[in-house]
Design an enzyme around this catalytic site. Structure first.
Site, PDB file in Angstrom:
ATOM      1  N   LYS A   1     -12.990   1.013 -14.048  1.00 53.07           N
ATOM      2  CA  LYS A   1     -13.527  -0.258 -13.544  1.00 53.07           C
ATOM      3  C   LYS A   1     -14.129  -1.096 -14.666  1.00 53.07           C
ATOM      4  O   LYS A   1     -14.032  -2.333 -14.645  1.00 53.07           O
ATOM      5  CB  LYS A   1     -14.542   0.004 -12.428  1.00 53.07           C
ATOM      6  CG  LYS A   1     -13.921   0.601 -11.151  1.00 53.07           C
ATOM      7  CD  LYS A   1     -12.916  -0.343 -10.478  1.00 53.07           C
ATOM      8  CE  LYS A   1     -12.492   0.155  -9.097  1.00 53.07           C
ATOM      9  NZ  LYS A   1     -11.537  -0.743  -8.434  1.00 53.07           N
TER      10      LYS A   1
ATOM     11  N   ASP B   1       0.862  -1.184   0.000  1.00 51.42           N
ATOM     12  CA  ASP B   1       0.000   0.000   0.000  1.00 51.42           C
ATOM     13  C   ASP B   1       0.900   1.237   0.000  1.00 51.42           C
ATOM     14  O   ASP B   1       2.087   1.144   0.285  1.00 51.42           O
ATOM     15  CB  ASP B   1      -0.879   0.001   1.258  1.00 51.42           C
ATOM     16  CG  ASP B   1      -2.185   0.775   1.068  1.00 51.42           C
ATOM     17  OD1 ASP B   1      -3.260   0.150   1.061  1.00 51.42           O
ATOM     18  OD2 ASP B   1      -2.124   2.027   0.914  1.00 51.42           O
TER      19      ASP B   1
ATOM     20  N   TYR C   1     -13.623   6.821 -12.867  1.00 56.14           N
ATOM     21  CA  TYR C   1     -13.762   5.573 -12.097  1.00 56.14           C
ATOM     22  C   TYR C   1     -14.568   4.559 -12.897  1.00 56.14           C
ATOM     23  O   TYR C   1     -14.200   3.382 -12.976  1.00 56.14           O
ATOM     24  CB  TYR C   1     -14.452   5.885 -10.762  1.00 56.14           C
ATOM     25  CG  TYR C   1     -14.552   4.731  -9.788  1.00 56.14           C
ATOM     26  CD1 TYR C   1     -13.516   4.466  -8.889  1.00 56.14           C
ATOM     27  CD2 TYR C   1     -15.683   3.928  -9.732  1.00 56.14           C
ATOM     28  CE1 TYR C   1     -13.611   3.427  -7.962  1.00 56.14           C
ATOM     29  CE2 TYR C   1     -15.788   2.887  -8.813  1.00 56.14           C
ATOM     30  CZ  TYR C   1     -14.750   2.639  -7.932  1.00 56.14           C
ATOM     31  OH  TYR C   1     -14.856   1.609  -7.021  1.00 56.14           O
TER      32      TYR C   1
HETATM   33  N1  LIG Z   1     -15.850   0.810  -0.460  1.00 56.60           N
HETATM   34  C1  LIG Z   1     -16.722   0.673  -1.439  1.00 56.60           C
HETATM   35  O1  LIG Z   1     -17.904   1.060  -1.286  1.00 56.60           O
HETATM   36  C2  LIG Z   1     -16.305   0.034  -2.752  1.00 56.60           C
HETATM   37  C3  LIG Z   1     -17.298  -0.265  -3.686  1.00 56.60           C
HETATM   38  C4  LIG Z   1     -16.937  -0.857  -4.894  1.00 56.60           C
HETATM   39  C5  LIG Z   1     -15.616  -1.125  -5.156  1.00 56.60           C
HETATM   40  N2  LIG Z   1     -14.667  -0.832  -4.242  1.00 56.60           N
HETATM   41  C6  LIG Z   1     -13.276  -1.130  -4.584  1.00 56.60           C
HETATM   42  O2  LIG Z   1     -12.677  -1.859  -3.536  1.00 56.60           O
HETATM   43  C7  LIG Z   1     -11.272  -1.661  -3.594  1.00 56.60           C
HETATM   44  C8  LIG Z   1     -10.748  -1.417  -2.179  1.00 56.60           C
HETATM   45  O3  LIG Z   1     -11.233  -0.174  -1.728  1.00 56.60           O
HETATM   46  P1  LIG Z   1     -11.732   0.074  -0.241  1.00 56.60           P
HETATM   47  O4  LIG Z   1     -13.184   0.361  -0.323  1.00 56.60           O
HETATM   48  O5  LIG Z   1     -11.235  -0.984   0.644  1.00 56.60           O
HETATM   49  O6  LIG Z   1     -11.036   1.480   0.028  1.00 56.60           O
HETATM   50  P2  LIG Z   1      -9.880   1.926   1.026  1.00 56.60           P
HETATM   51  O7  LIG Z   1      -9.615   3.348   0.719  1.00 56.60           O
HETATM   52  O8  LIG Z   1     -10.285   1.581   2.414  1.00 56.60           O
HETATM   53  O9  LIG Z   1      -8.649   1.021   0.593  1.00 56.60           O
HETATM   54  C9  LIG Z   1      -7.968   1.228  -0.622  1.00 56.60           C
HETATM   55  C10 LIG Z   1      -6.473   1.157  -0.355  1.00 56.60           C
HETATM   56  O10 LIG Z   1      -5.787   1.324  -1.603  1.00 56.60           O
HETATM   57  C11 LIG Z   1      -4.612   2.060  -1.300  1.00 56.60           C
HETATM   58  N3  LIG Z   1      -4.036   2.689  -2.488  1.00 56.60           N
HETATM   59  C12 LIG Z   1      -4.494   3.784  -3.140  1.00 56.60           C
HETATM   60  N4  LIG Z   1      -3.670   4.108  -4.134  1.00 56.60           N
HETATM   61  C13 LIG Z   1      -2.656   3.206  -4.102  1.00 56.60           C
HETATM   62  C14 LIG Z   1      -1.474   3.035  -4.871  1.00 56.60           C
HETATM   63  N5  LIG Z   1      -1.162   3.874  -5.863  1.00 56.60           N
HETATM   64  N6  LIG Z   1      -0.654   2.007  -4.582  1.00 56.60           N
HETATM   65  C15 LIG Z   1      -0.936   1.157  -3.555  1.00 56.60           C
HETATM   66  N7  LIG Z   1      -2.043   1.278  -2.795  1.00 56.60           N
HETATM   67  C16 LIG Z   1      -2.876   2.299  -3.059  1.00 56.60           C
HETATM   68  C17 LIG Z   1      -5.074   3.100  -0.290  1.00 56.60           C
HETATM   69  O11 LIG Z   1      -3.984   3.693   0.404  1.00 56.60           O
HETATM   70  C18 LIG Z   1      -5.992   2.281   0.594  1.00 56.60           C
HETATM   71  O12 LIG Z   1      -5.309   1.743   1.689  1.00 56.60           O
HETATM   72  C19 LIG Z   1     -11.027  -0.513  -4.560  1.00 56.60           C
HETATM   73  O13 LIG Z   1     -10.541  -1.034  -5.778  1.00 56.60           O
HETATM   74  C20 LIG Z   1     -12.398   0.099  -4.732  1.00 56.60           C
HETATM   75  O14 LIG Z   1     -12.557   0.717  -5.975  1.00 56.60           O
HETATM   76  C21 LIG Z   1     -14.971  -0.252  -3.033  1.00 56.60           C
END
Ligand SMILES: NC(=O)c1ccc[n+]([C@@H]2O[C@H](COP(=O)([O-])OP(=O)(O)OC[C@H]3O[C@@H](n4cnc5c(N)ncnc54)[C@H](O)[C@@H]3O)[C@@H](O)[C@H]2O)c1
Length: 251
Positions: A159, A38, A155
């Protein structure tokens, strides 16, 4: 917890928060040697403490998946170059920006994190998986990878691209034993709100018509459970699947 990942190696991006952290914890509890990365070093430390509290460890590295050198560092941390599961979880939102209000930097960064980074990781690990004749990749997309109604233009495009990449890899490398699937969550209670402040009020209001149909907000471990299953031998017949976990939001 079962020990279905005993003796297996998993690489998880986004390990400092939300779904990525939940995936690290779940896989470690199930016996995996986990390499996680991360950009958020404080968050990685917190993940490490949660693991240690339960008597587990993982290799947690500060690395930016938009940087080819960062990707290489993470891949170099795989013990003996071995890998059974790649979980591409790291991702960012785009402040709900519609294309007419979108700047090039936001477009490029959202695509770099959500699409190009995962592609580079897939490209880096597939050769070892083909050599082994086995391996699983799980790409965390979103219901924003299936519809235009939940996020901004960048986004949504990134995606949708990740879903397309998933299908391409599934078709091309499936016969070599490499399975690639995508998970499309709806709302999940994580830290992603950091990149989901409202950048365009009219676009957000229009998107809110869709979010009004959301039934529930998931716990990150509910998505990690799906990732863990897809990566396990129990899912050996599942390749190229794009599975929603949205509580029925898009039903
Ligand atoms: N939370 C939601 O409602 C939701 C819904 C649909 C999809 N998602 C997807 O789930 C996945 C995880 O997201 P989350 O909800 O756990 O969010 P989150 O923000 O809690 O976790 C995402 C992590 O990715 C890390 N990150 C960002 N840019 C980075 C980089 N360049 N290199 C390495 N790490 C990096 C961030 O520091 C963070 O720790 C994402 O791909 C997101 O698009 C989330």
């Amino acid at each position: 917890m079962t020990q279905r990942y005993s003796g297996r190696v998993a690489l998880v991006t986004g390990a400092a928060s939300g779904i990525g952290r939940a995936t690290v914890l779940r896989l470690a509890h199930e016996g995996a040697h986990v390499v996680g990365c991360d950009v958020d070093t404080a968050g990685l430390e917190a993940t490490g403490k949660l693991l240690a509290h339960d008597g587990y460890t993982a290799t947690l590295l500060a690395a930016d998946i938009t940087d080819p050198a960062g990707v290489q560092r993470v891949v170099d941390a795989l013990p003996g170059g071995d890998i059974d599961l790649l979980a591409n979880v790291a991702g960012i939102m785009d402040h709900f920006l519609p294309v007419t209000e979108l700047d090039d930097d936001t477009w490029e960064h959202v695509l770099a994190v959500n699409l190009t980074g995962p592609m580079r990781l897939c490209r880096a690990v597939i050769p070892a998986m083909r050599t082994n004749g086995a391996g699983a990749i799980v790409n965390v997309a979103s219901i924003g990878g299936l519809t235009g109604s939940v996020a901004g233009s960048a986004y949504t495009a990134a995606k949708h691209g990740l879903v397309g990449l998933t299908r391409s890899l599934a078709f091309l490398y499936g016969p070599d034993g490499v399975r690639t699937n995508a998970v499309c969550p709806g709302g999940v209670n994580t830290g992603i709100g950091r990149t989901a402040t409202v950048g365009s009020q009219w676009a957000f209001d229009r998107l809110s018509r869709s979010s009004a149909r959301a039934v529930r907000t998931a716990d990150p471990d509910e998505i990690a459970a799906l990732i863990g299953w897809l990566g396990s031998p129990e899912a050996r017949n599942v390749n190229g699947a794009v599975i929603t976990s949205d509580g029925g939001w898009t039903a």
